[in-house]
Scaffold this motif. Sequence first.
Motif, PDB file in Angstrom:
ATOM      1  N   VAL A 134      -4.107   8.525  13.527  1.00 55.45           N
ATOM      2  CA  VAL A 134      -5.468   7.975  13.578  1.00 55.45           C
ATOM      3  C   VAL A 134      -6.472   8.859  12.839  1.00 55.45           C
ATOM      4  O   VAL A 134      -7.441   8.360  12.244  1.00 55.45           O
ATOM      5  CB  VAL A 134      -5.902   7.758  15.049  1.00 55.45           C
ATOM      6  N   ASP A 135      -6.257  10.175  12.840  1.00 57.51           N
ATOM      7  CA  ASP A 135      -7.199  11.085  12.184  1.00 57.51           C
ATOM      8  C   ASP A 135      -7.240  10.920  10.675  1.00 57.51           C
ATOM      9  O   ASP A 135      -8.159  11.409  10.016  1.00 57.51           O
ATOM     10  CB  ASP A 135      -6.849  12.542  12.518  1.00 57.51           C
ATOM     11  N   MET A 136      -6.258  10.218  10.102  1.00 63.61           N
ATOM     12  CA  MET A 136      -6.187  10.067   8.655  1.00 63.61           C
ATOM     13  C   MET A 136      -6.926   8.833   8.152  1.00 63.61           C
ATOM     14  O   MET A 136      -7.023   8.621   6.933  1.00 63.61           O
ATOM     15  CB  MET A 136      -4.723   9.997   8.195  1.00 63.61           C
ATOM     16  N   PHE A 137      -7.449   8.016   9.046  1.00 64.17           N
ATOM     17  CA  PHE A 137      -8.029   6.740   8.640  1.00 64.17           C
ATOM     18  C   PHE A 137      -9.126   6.904   7.604  1.00 64.17           C
ATOM     19  O   PHE A 137      -9.168   6.196   6.585  1.00 64.17           O
ATOM     20  CB  PHE A 137      -8.546   5.975   9.853  1.00 64.17           C
ATOM     21  N   ASP A 138     -10.048   7.825   7.820  1.00 63.72           N
ATOM     22  CA  ASP A 138     -11.190   7.962   6.905  1.00 63.72           C
ATOM     23  C   ASP A 138     -10.975   9.065   5.869  1.00 63.72           C
ATOM     24  O   ASP A 138     -11.918   9.553   5.255  1.00 63.72           O
ATOM     25  CB  ASP A 138     -12.468   8.246   7.697  1.00 63.72           C
ATOM     26  N   GLN A 139      -9.714   9.440   5.641  1.00 67.02           N
ATOM     27  CA  GLN A 139      -9.417  10.561   4.747  1.00 67.02           C
ATOM     28  C   GLN A 139      -8.790  10.136   3.422  1.00 67.02           C
ATOM     29  O   GLN A 139      -8.730  10.943   2.485  1.00 67.02           O
ATOM     30  CB  GLN A 139      -8.462  11.543   5.444  1.00 67.02           C
ATOM     31  N   LEU A 140      -8.324   8.895   3.322  1.00 66.42           N
ATOM     32  CA  LEU A 140      -7.475   8.520   2.191  1.00 66.42           C
ATOM     33  C   LEU A 140      -7.987   7.322   1.410  1.00 66.42           C
ATOM     34  O   LEU A 140      -7.250   6.717   0.634  1.00 66.42           O
ATOM     35  CB  LEU A 140      -6.050   8.243   2.695  1.00 66.42           C
ATOM     36  N   GLY A 141      -9.227   6.939   1.627  1.00 63.12           N
ATOM     37  CA  GLY A 141      -9.808   5.858   0.850  1.00 63.12           C
ATOM     38  C   GLY A 141      -9.511   4.466   1.377  1.00 63.12           C
ATOM     39  O   GLY A 141      -9.777   3.478   0.682  1.00 63.12           O
ATOM     40  N   ALA A 142      -8.963   4.371   2.579  1.00 65.20           N
ATOM     41  CA  ALA A 142      -8.705   3.057   3.173  1.00 65.20           C
ATOM     42  C   ALA A 142      -9.945   2.570   3.902  1.00 65.20           C
ATOM     43  O   ALA A 142     -10.666   3.348   4.518  1.00 65.20           O
ATOM     44  CB  ALA A 142      -7.534   3.132   4.146  1.00 65.20           C
ATOM     45  N   SER A 143     -10.187   1.262   3.833  1.00 65.84           N
ATOM     46  CA  SER A 143     -11.359   0.692   4.501  1.00 65.84           C
ATOM     47  C   SER A 143     -10.976  -0.193   5.682  1.00 65.84           C
ATOM     48  O   SER A 143     -11.854  -0.684   6.392  1.00 65.84           O
ATOM     49  CB  SER A 143     -12.189  -0.122   3.503  1.00 65.84           C
ATOM     50  N   SER A 144      -9.688  -0.420   5.891  1.00 64.88           N
ATOM     51  CA  SER A 144      -9.212  -1.204   7.032  1.00 64.88           C
ATOM     52  C   SER A 144      -8.058  -0.461   7.689  1.00 64.88           C
ATOM     53  O   SER A 144      -7.296   0.244   7.021  1.00 64.88           O
ATOM     54  CB  SER A 144      -8.752  -2.601   6.610  1.00 64.88           C
ATOM     55  N   LEU A 145      -7.939  -0.653   9.006  1.00 64.76           N
ATOM     56  CA  LEU A 145      -6.924   0.053   9.781  1.00 64.76           C
ATOM     57  C   LEU A 145      -6.118  -0.938  10.609  1.00 64.76           C
ATOM     58  O   LEU A 145      -6.678  -1.765  11.341  1.00 64.76           O
ATOM     59  CB  LEU A 145      -7.592   1.082  10.705  1.00 64.76           C
ATOM     60  N   VAL A 146      -4.792  -0.867  10.486  1.00 64.17           N
ATOM     61  CA  VAL A 146      -3.882  -1.711  11.257  1.00 64.17           C
ATOM     62  C   VAL A 146      -3.022  -0.815  12.136  1.00 64.17           C
ATOM     63  O   VAL A 146      -2.427   0.160  11.652  1.00 64.17           O
ATOM     64  CB  VAL A 146      -2.969  -2.546  10.335  1.00 64.17           C
ATOM     65  N   TYR A 147      -2.962  -1.141  13.433  1.00 62.92           N
ATOM     66  CA  TYR A 147      -2.084  -0.432  14.363  1.00 62.92           C
ATOM     67  C   TYR A 147      -0.947  -1.359  14.746  1.00 62.92           C
ATOM     68  O   TYR A 147      -1.163  -2.398  15.357  1.00 62.92           O
ATOM     69  CB  TYR A 147      -2.864   0.002  15.604  1.00 62.92           C
ATOM     70  N   TYR A 148       0.270  -0.993  14.364  1.00 64.32           N
ATOM     71  CA  TYR A 148       1.458  -1.756  14.754  1.00 64.32           C
ATOM     72  C   TYR A 148       2.083  -1.052  15.956  1.00 64.32           C
ATOM     73  O   TYR A 148       2.637   0.041  15.827  1.00 64.32           O
ATOM     74  CB  TYR A 148       2.451  -1.848  13.607  1.00 64.32           C
ATOM     75  N   CYS A 149       1.991  -1.677  17.117  1.00 65.14           N
ATOM     76  CA  CYS A 149       2.483  -1.071  18.355  1.00 65.14           C
ATOM     77  C   CYS A 149       3.835  -1.685  18.706  1.00 65.14           C
ATOM     78  O   CYS A 149       3.904  -2.835  19.157  1.00 65.14           O
ATOM     79  CB  CYS A 149       1.485  -1.283  19.482  1.00 65.14           C
ATOM     80  N   GLY A 150       4.888  -0.913  18.509  1.00 61.82           N
ATOM     81  CA  GLY A 150       6.223  -1.404  18.799  1.00 61.82           C
ATOM     82  C   GLY A 150       6.840  -0.798  20.037  1.00 61.82           C
ATOM     83  O   GLY A 150       7.924  -1.209  20.458  1.00 61.82           O
ATOM     84  N   ASP A 151       6.153   0.181  20.659  1.00 64.04           N
ATOM     85  CA  ASP A 151       6.687   0.863  21.840  1.00 64.04           C
ATOM     86  C   ASP A 151       5.572   1.215  22.798  1.00 64.04           C
ATOM     87  O   ASP A 151       4.404   1.357  22.405  1.00 64.04           O
ATOM     88  CB  ASP A 151       7.407   2.155  21.445  1.00 64.04           C
ATOM     89  N   ASP A 152       5.957   1.386  24.069  1.00 60.67           N
ATOM     90  CA  ASP A 152       5.052   1.946  25.064  1.00 60.67           C
ATOM     91  C   ASP A 152       5.214   3.460  24.986  1.00 60.67           C
ATOM     92  O   ASP A 152       6.126   4.036  25.572  1.00 60.67           O
ATOM     93  CB  ASP A 152       5.416   1.427  26.462  1.00 60.67           C
ATOM     94  N   PHE A 153       4.342   4.098  24.214  1.00 61.43           N
ATOM     95  CA  PHE A 153       4.501   5.520  23.973  1.00 61.43           C
ATOM     96  C   PHE A 153       4.332   6.347  25.246  1.00 61.43           C
ATOM     97  O   PHE A 153       4.822   7.468  25.327  1.00 61.43           O
ATOM     98  CB  PHE A 153       3.496   5.991  22.909  1.00 61.43           C
ATOM     99  N   SER A 154       3.645   5.797  26.250  1.00 61.26           N
ATOM    100  CA  SER A 154       3.441   6.535  27.496  1.00 61.26           C
ATOM    101  C   SER A 154       4.731   6.711  28.275  1.00 61.26           C
ATOM    102  O   SER A 154       4.790   7.504  29.220  1.00 61.26           O
ATOM    103  CB  SER A 154       2.408   5.813  28.377  1.00 61.26           C
ATOM    104  N   SER A 155       5.784   5.957  27.905  1.00 62.72           N
ATOM    105  CA  SER A 155       7.045   6.048  28.641  1.00 62.72           C
ATOM    106  C   SER A 155       8.205   6.535  27.782  1.00 62.72           C
ATOM    107  O   SER A 155       9.330   6.644  28.277  1.00 62.72           O
ATOM    108  CB  SER A 155       7.406   4.676  29.235  1.00 62.72           C
ATOM    109  N   LEU A 156       7.947   6.845  26.507  1.00 63.16           N
ATOM    110  CA  LEU A 156       9.026   7.317  25.633  1.00 63.16           C
ATOM    111  C   LEU A 156       9.412   8.749  25.978  1.00 63.16           C
ATOM    112  O   LEU A 156       8.553   9.619  26.134  1.00 63.16           O
ATOM    113  CB  LEU A 156       8.595   7.258  24.163  1.00 63.16           C
TER     114      LEU A 156
END
Length: 382
Positions: A134-156
């Motif tokens: 997430v910290d890289m969103f405004d660092q690389l020239g991207a203007s849109s952000l997509v989060y693909y959630c394929g796992d429940d990271f709280s239980s991995l």
Amino acid sequence: MKRDLIVFGEDWGGLPSSTQHLIRRLSQDRKVVWVNSIGLRRPTFTLHDCKRAWRKLTASRTTAKTRKDSPLSLTSSTETPDNLIVVNPSTLPAPRSTLGRKLATRMLRKQLTPIIERAQLHDPILWTSLPTAVDMFDQLGASSLVYYCGDDFSSLAGVDHMTVAQREEDLVQKADLILAASEALFTRFSNKRTKLLPHGVDYDLFSIPAQRAEDLPNNGKPTAGFYGSLSDWLDYDLLNQTIHLMPEWDFVFIGKPCDAALSLAQHNNVTLLGPKSHHELPGYSQHWSASLLPFVDNAQIRACNPLKLREYLAAGRPVVSTPFPAINEYRNYVSVVHSANEMAAALNSAANQTPNSRQQSAVSMHTWDARAQTLNAWLDVL
């Protein structure tokens, strides 16, 4: 002109994940810079973590070759698409402190910026399957952000849960589009920017008849098989009890085994075949008598939507599974069991069944191509 992509995912070239399946198809019309895993946990001083850290530090920055040393359960011979650049970054995995986050962000920006500039991406979208990006969103020239959630990271297992939960909270607030791979994950995000995108299947690969694998037991006994991650989310007590009840069956397991999986070899009718390439799997799943999904009941499994479910169904062989939410859509085609006796009965019932065209038809429309077409339409309006 379609917008290009900067993707933060797992290491390219291991077991094809849902992200790799989707991005491979999106890359037909979009240029992609794929950033290999920046991590979800702080490394320990185990031999595995030290080797992985060394690979991360010494890897060349970009590559068009498929990784062969992936720690995932299956290997892959899939080539890198022409439109896709793979980057192996050096970074600090999942730093907790503000200073650590700033340092990791600076390291990644310094490495990625010249690669992205050379790629000449058109109005790029930043896609991440890892909350730690997430910290890289405004660092690389991207203007849109997509989060693909394929796992429940709280239980991995093995994940720095506190750090990842904080990053995911930030990510959900910033994301222009959230993609959830299962109903359970979809219900976690109560906003209009969330869309359900279940896993697809490479239907042709798994449904078109394949030659029987030479190392699949062929002694006249019926065979139950599983492929995938032989990790602690499998119910080994259930498996050991079932195997003990069924000496007249062979049981085959494909994947890199954990210690509990290795213990299955105590049975004379168990074969551990190790990892196999993705394209080889139909040579097994089409020719064994029944496919197994013997999961434990935990938060991770309740949130999952395993790719192998649709692959098993496309292969046409009976499927025997413990209960978990993602199975409900295919209840008419899956034998759901709760005990070793029930699993043994389901397997015996499956022993002489012919390939089931009805279960194949149930997944034939849910291809990765169809999923990518839907996804392309969503990305086009960002």
